[in-house]
Each structure stands twice: as C-alpha cells, then as structure tokens.
Design a protein around this motif. Sequence first.
Motif, PDB file in Angstrom:
ATOM      1  N   ILE A 184       0.824  -1.217   0.000  1.00  0.00           N
ATOM      2  CA  ILE A 184       0.000   0.000   0.000  1.00  0.00           C
ATOM      3  C   ILE A 184       0.854   1.262   0.000  1.00  0.00           C
ATOM      4  O   ILE A 184       0.394   2.322   0.406  1.00  0.00           O
ATOM      5  CB  ILE A 184      -0.992   0.013   1.177  1.00  0.00           C
ATOM      6  CG1 ILE A 184      -0.268  -0.086   2.529  1.00  0.00           C
ATOM      7  CG2 ILE A 184      -2.006  -1.113   1.038  1.00  0.00           C
ATOM      8  CD1 ILE A 184      -1.198   0.085   3.729  1.00  0.00           C
ATOM      9  N   GLY A 185       2.096   1.129  -0.459  1.00  0.00           N
ATOM     10  CA  GLY A 185       2.883   2.331  -0.679  1.00  0.00           C
ATOM     11  C   GLY A 185       4.137   2.484   0.139  1.00  0.00           C
ATOM     12  O   GLY A 185       4.882   3.454  -0.056  1.00  0.00           O
ATOM     13  N   ALA A 186       4.401   1.553   1.062  1.00  0.00           N
ATOM     14  CA  ALA A 186       5.637   1.643   1.840  1.00  0.00           C
ATOM     15  C   ALA A 186       6.806   1.114   1.017  1.00  0.00           C
ATOM     16  O   ALA A 186       6.624   0.291   0.121  1.00  0.00           O
ATOM     17  CB  ALA A 186       5.509   0.840   3.131  1.00  0.00           C
ATOM     18  N   PRO A 187       8.012   1.556   1.316  1.00  0.00           N
ATOM     19  CA  PRO A 187       9.182   0.925   0.699  1.00  0.00           C
ATOM     20  C   PRO A 187       9.324  -0.499   1.215  1.00  0.00           C
ATOM     21  O   PRO A 187       8.663  -0.886   2.190  1.00  0.00           O
ATOM     22  CB  PRO A 187      10.349   1.813   1.171  1.00  0.00           C
ATOM     23  CG  PRO A 187       9.864   2.415   2.446  1.00  0.00           C
ATOM     24  CD  PRO A 187       8.391   2.624   2.271  1.00  0.00           C
ATOM     25  N   ASP A 188      10.165  -1.276   0.583  1.00  0.00           N
ATOM     26  CA  ASP A 188      10.411  -2.639   1.041  1.00  0.00           C
ATOM     27  C   ASP A 188      11.094  -2.567   2.406  1.00  0.00           C
ATOM     28  O   ASP A 188      12.223  -2.090   2.522  1.00  0.00           O
ATOM     29  CB  ASP A 188      11.282  -3.394   0.033  1.00  0.00           C
ATOM     30  CG  ASP A 188      11.351  -4.887   0.312  1.00  0.00           C
ATOM     31  OD1 ASP A 188      11.010  -5.299   1.443  1.00  0.00           O
ATOM     32  OD2 ASP A 188      11.747  -5.640  -0.598  1.00  0.00           O
ATOM     33  N   LEU A 189      10.411  -3.037   3.438  1.00  0.00           N
ATOM     34  CA  LEU A 189      10.917  -2.916   4.801  1.00  0.00           C
ATOM     35  C   LEU A 189      11.666  -4.153   5.270  1.00  0.00           C
ATOM     36  O   LEU A 189      12.168  -4.182   6.390  1.00  0.00           O
ATOM     37  CB  LEU A 189       9.750  -2.629   5.760  1.00  0.00           C
ATOM     38  CG  LEU A 189       8.976  -1.342   5.474  1.00  0.00           C
ATOM     39  CD1 LEU A 189       7.828  -1.177   6.457  1.00  0.00           C
ATOM     40  CD2 LEU A 189       9.889  -0.133   5.512  1.00  0.00           C
ATOM     41  N   ARG A 190      11.748  -5.160   4.411  1.00  0.00           N
ATOM     42  CA  ARG A 190      12.503  -6.352   4.785  1.00  0.00           C
ATOM     43  C   ARG A 190      13.977  -5.992   4.953  1.00  0.00           C
ATOM     44  O   ARG A 190      14.564  -5.314   4.119  1.00  0.00           O
ATOM     45  CB  ARG A 190      12.333  -7.434   3.718  1.00  0.00           C
ATOM     46  CG  ARG A 190      10.932  -8.032   3.674  1.00  0.00           C
ATOM     47  CD  ARG A 190      10.742  -8.979   2.514  1.00  0.00           C
ATOM     48  NE  ARG A 190      10.671  -8.261   1.242  1.00  0.00           N
ATOM     49  CZ  ARG A 190      10.435  -8.845   0.059  1.00  0.00           C
ATOM     50  NH1 ARG A 190      10.258 -10.159  -0.006  1.00  0.00           N
ATOM     51  NH2 ARG A 190      10.380  -8.121  -1.039  1.00  0.00           N
ATOM     52  N   GLY A 191      14.545  -6.418   6.047  1.00  0.00           N
ATOM     53  CA  GLY A 191      15.951  -6.103   6.327  1.00  0.00           C
ATOM     54  C   GLY A 191      16.146  -4.846   7.152  1.00  0.00           C
ATOM     55  O   GLY A 191      17.260  -4.592   7.624  1.00  0.00           O
ATOM     56  N   ARG A 192      15.104  -4.043   7.302  1.00  0.00           N
ATOM     57  CA  ARG A 192      15.222  -2.846   8.152  1.00  0.00           C
ATOM     58  C   ARG A 192      15.150  -3.240   9.627  1.00  0.00           C
ATOM     59  O   ARG A 192      14.608  -4.286   9.981  1.00  0.00           O
ATOM     60  CB  ARG A 192      14.079  -1.866   7.841  1.00  0.00           C
ATOM     61  CG  ARG A 192      13.987  -1.413   6.385  1.00  0.00           C
ATOM     62  CD  ARG A 192      14.936  -0.289   6.085  1.00  0.00           C
ATOM     63  NE  ARG A 192      14.680   0.267   4.764  1.00  0.00           N
ATOM     64  CZ  ARG A 192      13.925   1.324   4.526  1.00  0.00           C
ATOM     65  NH1 ARG A 192      13.319   1.940   5.531  1.00  0.00           N
ATOM     66  NH2 ARG A 192      13.761   1.769   3.300  1.00  0.00           N
ATOM     67  N   THR A 193      15.655  -2.397  10.504  1.00  0.00           N
ATOM     68  CA  THR A 193      15.506  -2.637  11.935  1.00  0.00           C
ATOM     69  C   THR A 193      14.048  -2.443  12.335  1.00  0.00           C
ATOM     70  O   THR A 193      13.269  -1.776  11.632  1.00  0.00           O
ATOM     71  CB  THR A 193      16.374  -1.681  12.753  1.00  0.00           C
ATOM     72  OG1 THR A 193      15.880  -0.335  12.583  1.00  0.00           O
ATOM     73  CG2 THR A 193      17.832  -1.761  12.322  1.00  0.00           C
ATOM     74  N   LEU A 194      13.672  -3.015  13.470  1.00  0.00           N
ATOM     75  CA  LEU A 194      12.281  -2.894  13.909  1.00  0.00           C
ATOM     76  C   LEU A 194      11.868  -1.435  14.129  1.00  0.00           C
ATOM     77  O   LEU A 194      10.784  -1.033  13.683  1.00  0.00           O
ATOM     78  CB  LEU A 194      12.059  -3.733  15.171  1.00  0.00           C
ATOM     79  CG  LEU A 194      10.609  -3.910  15.614  1.00  0.00           C
ATOM     80  CD1 LEU A 194       9.746  -4.483  14.507  1.00  0.00           C
ATOM     81  CD2 LEU A 194      10.549  -4.794  16.862  1.00  0.00           C
ATOM     82  N   PRO A 195      12.681  -0.594  14.801  1.00  0.00           N
ATOM     83  CA  PRO A 195      12.290   0.820  14.916  1.00  0.00           C
ATOM     84  C   PRO A 195      12.104   1.492  13.552  1.00  0.00           C
ATOM     85  O   PRO A 195      11.216   2.331  13.392  1.00  0.00           O
ATOM     86  CB  PRO A 195      13.450   1.441  15.697  1.00  0.00           C
ATOM     87  CG  PRO A 195      14.013   0.321  16.497  1.00  0.00           C
ATOM     88  CD  PRO A 195      13.901  -0.882  15.600  1.00  0.00           C
ATOM     89  N   GLU A 196      12.934   1.143  12.571  1.00  0.00           N
ATOM     90  CA  GLU A 196      12.771   1.708  11.227  1.00  0.00           C
ATOM     91  C   GLU A 196      11.483   1.229  10.598  1.00  0.00           C
ATOM     92  O   GLU A 196      10.778   2.001   9.911  1.00  0.00           O
ATOM     93  CB  GLU A 196      13.965   1.313  10.351  1.00  0.00           C
ATOM     94  CG  GLU A 196      15.261   2.013  10.709  1.00  0.00           C
ATOM     95  CD  GLU A 196      16.454   1.454   9.946  1.00  0.00           C
ATOM     96  OE1 GLU A 196      17.457   2.190   9.832  1.00  0.00           O
ATOM     97  OE2 GLU A 196      16.402   0.296   9.459  1.00  0.00           O
ATOM     98  N   GLN A 197      11.143  -0.028  10.812  1.00  0.00           N
ATOM     99  CA  GLN A 197       9.888  -0.550  10.274  1.00  0.00           C
ATOM    100  C   GLN A 197       8.685   0.138  10.916  1.00  0.00           C
ATOM    101  O   GLN A 197       7.704   0.461  10.233  1.00  0.00           O
ATOM    102  CB  GLN A 197       9.815  -2.065  10.497  1.00  0.00           C
ATOM    103  CG  GLN A 197      10.808  -2.861   9.669  1.00  0.00           C
ATOM    104  CD  GLN A 197      10.838  -4.333  10.050  1.00  0.00           C
ATOM    105  OE1 GLN A 197      10.484  -4.709  11.159  1.00  0.00           O
ATOM    106  NE2 GLN A 197      11.257  -5.179   9.123  1.00  0.00           N
ATOM    107  N   ILE A 198       8.761   0.364  12.224  1.00  0.00           N
ATOM    108  CA  ILE A 198       7.676   1.059  12.920  1.00  0.00           C
ATOM    109  C   ILE A 198       7.519   2.470  12.367  1.00  0.00           C
ATOM    110  O   ILE A 198       6.414   2.912  12.026  1.00  0.00           O
ATOM    111  CB  ILE A 198       7.941   1.110  14.433  1.00  0.00           C
ATOM    112  CG1 ILE A 198       7.929  -0.294  15.026  1.00  0.00           C
ATOM    113  CG2 ILE A 198       6.913   1.995  15.139  1.00  0.00           C
ATOM    114  CD1 ILE A 198       8.481  -0.359  16.444  1.00  0.00           C
ATOM    115  N   ALA A 199       8.636   3.210  12.269  1.00  0.00           N
ATOM    116  CA  ALA A 199       8.586   4.594  11.795  1.00  0.00           C
ATOM    117  C   ALA A 199       8.043   4.672  10.370  1.00  0.00           C
ATOM    118  O   ALA A 199       7.232   5.555  10.049  1.00  0.00           O
ATOM    119  CB  ALA A 199       9.973   5.229  11.878  1.00  0.00           C
ATOM    120  N   ALA A 200       8.473   3.749   9.505  1.00  0.00           N
ATOM    121  CA  ALA A 200       7.993   3.755   8.121  1.00  0.00           C
ATOM    122  C   ALA A 200       6.508   3.442   8.054  1.00  0.00           C
ATOM    123  O   ALA A 200       5.757   4.058   7.275  1.00  0.00           O
ATOM    124  CB  ALA A 200       8.787   2.753   7.284  1.00  0.00           C
TER     125      ALA A 200
END
Length: 352
Positions: A184-200
Amino acid sequence: MSTTTIPVRLGERSYDVLVGPGVRHSLAGVVRRLGARRAAVVSARPAGWVPDTGVETLLLPARDGEPDKRLSTVEDLCGEFARFGLTRSDVVVSCGGGTTTDVAGLAAALYHRGVAVVHLPTTLLAQVDASVGGKTAVNLPAGKNLVGAYWQPSAVLCDTDYLSTLPRREVLNGLGEIARCHFIGAPDLRGRTLPEQIAASVTLKAGIVAQDERDTGLRHLLNYGHTLGHALEIATDFALRHGEAVAIGTVFAGRLAGALGRIDQSGVDEHRAVVEHYGLPTALPEGVDPAVLIRQMHRDKKAVTGLAFVLDGPRGAELVSDVSPELVARVLGELPRARLTDLVPATDSAPA
C-alpha cells in the motif's frame, strides 16, 4: 538510538507520533502542554511501566485481548472517570496493546463528549496500527469494531523499550500489519531494523490519514488484508490473532487480485514471499468453512453493495467492490490448509 518524530497533519487536530527508546518519559510534558490538572491512566501494564504524568492521577487497570473490547468496558471506565472528577479539560492516557488503546480512546471520545487522550502503545501491533489515526472501536457479537468513533489523540508515544518484553507471538502480531504495508505504498521494509519498520509504517499511515481522516476513500488502503483477516478472527473465535489473520488475508488478497487479472503471477507470488519473510502464516486453518467466512465478509464496513476488498492492481492498491462471491469462494478453496496449531507459535512465553 535517536527518536523519530512523525507529524499527523490534521489542521487543529494535528499531533506528533514519537518513536524511539524512552519516549514514554515525554508524557508529563505532553500533559503540561494540554493544561490538564488530572489524568486517568488506563493501563494493561505493571505500574512500573507507566511514566509520571506530572498531575493528580487515577490508575485504572485494564486487560488486553478481544474479550474486554466491548461496550461494558467503556461504560465502566467512564464511571471511574466521573467518580474521579475528570473534567473536559483533563486527559485520558492509554498504556497497553490494541484493546486498551481502542477502549480508552473510545471512552475518552464519549466522556463529556470528548476528553483529550494520549496513547502509550506497548505492543508492536498497537504502535503501528491502533494508536495512530483516531479510530476507536469495540466489538459486538456480530463482528469486529462495529461500534466506535473518530477521536484523534493529542500525542502518541511509541516507546520501543516496551517491545523488549514481548513474546515472539506478540511480535508476529504486529509484523502482520508491517507486512501489508509493502502493498500500500511503503518501501520494502525487509531487512530494516524494527524501529525503522515502525517509523515507516507510521509515516505511511499518517500520510493516508491526513488525506482521509474519516475513511471515505484513500484510508481504505489501510484495510489491505483485513477483510478476510477480520472474518478469520471471528471464525476462529480469536484463536488467530489480528496480525496473523491479516497476514493470511494479505496472501488471499494477492490470489484474488490475480484471479481478477489485476496482477500477474509474479505479483501473486510476491504477496506470499513478503508474508513468509516475516515468519507469518500463509494458509487457512483447517476446519474453517469458506461459506462462514464469506457471510462474515459481507458484514465488513466496506461491503456496501456486495463483497469489497482492497486489492493490488495496475494503479496500485485500491478498493474493488461487487466482487463475485463465487470467485471469492473459489480462491478461498484454492488456498492451502494447515492445522491451526501449525500456523502459530507453540508458546507465548519466550521474548522475541
């Protein structure tokens, strides 16, 4: 680790979402800015996890979980607010998971026709979903989230320190919402840290809510995977948790979009691959009747003139209405099946 501040831009109802370690300690400053003299803290967590509000405080114990997400809980809270002497210029604070966030938010919306509320979400699911956007609701026997109100918080404090206490299954519950952001429009969050995934995830939701606060159009995108997901929660008597059910609903949404010719097979496969990456279930539980699921999906708020789903397509995700029940039944029938005990972790005890 630094704090990320994400604005939710809604004119005079605008507020910030803070994501990072220790941000719960900003609560007293938020309460002071609001000018409140009293705070009612609705908490599903130990007293030590509730930060100082800086004002006279009533601590009300709460319980997370669908059984307490009901109108009687809201009524009980409002009664406690009245006995405490909470006024319209005071504040309600939620500290807990999605149920506590929703129930406290709805109580704040109804008491005195609206009291300020601040959310301290303590689960991953609540941090990326329930605490942001102003939707508050409780369940009826007929379905999920059928009674509610829009009531924007004055601030949301997503303290990532809370997440260190979560069992593995509760982390997966939140990852179901993060996984669906991929479509639904987020960048690919696989491999990001959990805080980065939350913020995104919060940034994506904040942008959508700013454009469609009342769920009249674009905000439907946030329900990606939820139509079947909510039906699965009801059909399994909540043995499947929300994020787990949404994960299965996301795989189904990919298959349904493929069956409608909206995406090709690689797009269908991508849905499964993303969900599997996060360690989430992709199969329907054995023993769940597709006819029961379809009846439940007819009760979905988007199903105004027939079955409706948010589906990927050539223009990205969008609401697709009047989907044939026969096609839905066929796609459900083609989904792999697995025992419910194989779809979820065997224990809740070990932290992630």
